[in-house]
Design an enzyme around this catalytic site. Sequence first.
Site, mmCIF file in Angstrom:
data_model
loop_
_atom_site.group_PDB
_atom_site.id
_atom_site.type_symbol
_atom_site.label_atom_id
_atom_site.label_comp_id
_atom_site.label_asym_id
_atom_site.label_seq_id
_atom_site.Cartn_x
_atom_site.Cartn_y
_atom_site.Cartn_z
ATOM 1 N N CYS A 1 0.836 -1.203 0.000
ATOM 2 C CA CYS A 1 0.000 0.000 0.000
ATOM 3 C C CYS A 1 0.873 1.256 0.000
ATOM 4 O O CYS A 1 0.365 2.358 0.000
ATOM 5 C CB CYS A 1 -0.937 -0.002 1.198
ATOM 6 N N LYS B 1 2.550 3.269 5.832
ATOM 7 C CA LYS B 1 3.464 3.419 6.958
ATOM 8 C C LYS B 1 4.134 2.102 7.342
ATOM 9 O O LYS B 1 3.634 1.033 7.051
ATOM 10 C CB LYS B 1 2.689 3.874 8.191
ATOM 11 N N THR C 1 1.929 9.938 22.811
ATOM 12 C CA THR C 1 0.509 9.582 22.776
ATOM 13 C C THR C 1 0.027 9.062 21.414
ATOM 14 O O THR C 1 -1.165 8.937 21.207
ATOM 15 C CB THR C 1 -0.384 10.785 23.169
ATOM 16 N N ASP D 1 -1.941 12.481 16.049
ATOM 17 C CA ASP D 1 -1.756 12.762 14.622
ATOM 18 C C ASP D 1 -0.629 13.730 14.330
ATOM 19 O O ASP D 1 0.022 13.655 13.298
ATOM 20 C CB ASP D 1 -3.051 13.343 14.055
ATOM 21 N N ASP E 1 3.919 13.685 6.229
ATOM 22 C CA ASP E 1 3.463 12.438 5.636
ATOM 23 C C ASP E 1 3.938 12.373 4.189
ATOM 24 O O ASP E 1 3.835 13.358 3.466
ATOM 25 C CB ASP E 1 1.921 12.395 5.623
ATOM 26 N N HIS F 1 11.891 19.968 -0.422
ATOM 27 C CA HIS F 1 13.170 19.310 -0.655
ATOM 28 C C HIS F 1 12.934 18.130 -1.582
ATOM 29 O O HIS F 1 11.932 17.438 -1.471
ATOM 30 C CB HIS F 1 13.777 18.838 0.667
HETATM 31 CO CO CO Z 1 -3.473 11.153 11.449
HETATM 32 CO CO CO Z 2 -0.139 11.394 9.532
HETATM 33 CO CO CO Z 3 -3.532 8.585 13.604
#
Ligand code: CO
Ligand code: CO
Ligand code: CO
Length: 348
Positions: free
Chosen positions: A17, A20, A48, A51, A68, A140
């Site tokens: 995919c 991550k 924690t 996001d 991301d 970059h």
């Molecule tokens: Co998120």
């Molecule tokens: Co993210």
């Molecule tokens: Co998340």
Amino acid sequence: MEQQTVKLTALSSKGGCGCKIGPADLGQVVRSLPPAKPNPNLLVGLDTSDDAGVYKLNDELAIVQTVDFFTPIVDDPYSFGQIAAANAISDIYAMGGTPLTALNIVAFPITTLDKQILAEIMRGAADKAAEAGVTIVGGHSIDDKEPKFGMAVTGVVHPEQVRTNTGAKLGDKLILTKPIGVGIMTTSLKNNQLSEQEIDRVTKVMSALNRQAAEIMSKYTVHACTDVTGFGLLGHLLEMAKGSKAEFSVHRDRVPVLPRTRELAELGFVPGGTKNNYNHIKADVVFPEELDQLDQWILCDAVTSGGLLIAVAADEAEQLLEQFVHAGIEAALIGEVIGEGQGRIYVS
Ligand code: CO
Ligand code: CO
Ligand code: CO
């Protein structure tokens, strides 16, 4: 200049995919690091699994930062740029923030692949950033065999209005603002299993900004919020349940799933990331007996640029949902907080 035709998703070496590193692997690495010196201005940090990071500048203002990037998830370069930007910006909305600026992150085989493709990716990202009111201030790029694109995004939030994924309260209703099934659909796309219409549908879901949902949410008593991405719906629900020391109930029939997801899962197009997600959460999730492995995987499906997952005060839930639906957002009330605990989910 005529653009070279390439199947962009075929350039991803993993064929997965493009998402991550799995939660188990990543957790191990992060835990092995020496603890950072505590800083009172760091309101939300690494500890924690939220996001984005939130850093207080003064009593009225905190910055929200996130990054991301990933390999092409669709073949159309313009759409890929749009999706990557919408996905990166989403973490700011999930924290209750307003995104302001972004830096492009580019990896591209500049000597072997048509430069026009990169231009299209960046045009898609720029258009999406403009739609979000985000100014691209730089970036970059590196020469790399495998194309990758994403953004580092900075936003602002009032320090007292930060929406973390840890505050869900007993009785809260859980609302999701986009359908799931994205990982299975995009894996099917890479394997030439989708119609033009289906490609269009999943592309629209991924490239839609969570901006409007976040704006609507800001007027309600929201105790916790996150966006659903790589760890899948159950992965993000479990992070929220654990962080909130709560037990959740989730009604499978109310979770919006893209058409034909189940059929494509039956044909074998379940990405490795989705199965990793399932293995990571299964000890803390109680599934009903009638739910088979495929349905369990679908609830864990690795999402790119998913919707907001919101824990809202019970007496405001119906009105919030109504406002989402009225705004054309594909939101659904999928569950509730049923008890206090160490983080457990009961699927029914
Ligand atoms: Co998120
Ligand atoms: Co993210
Ligand atoms: Co998340």
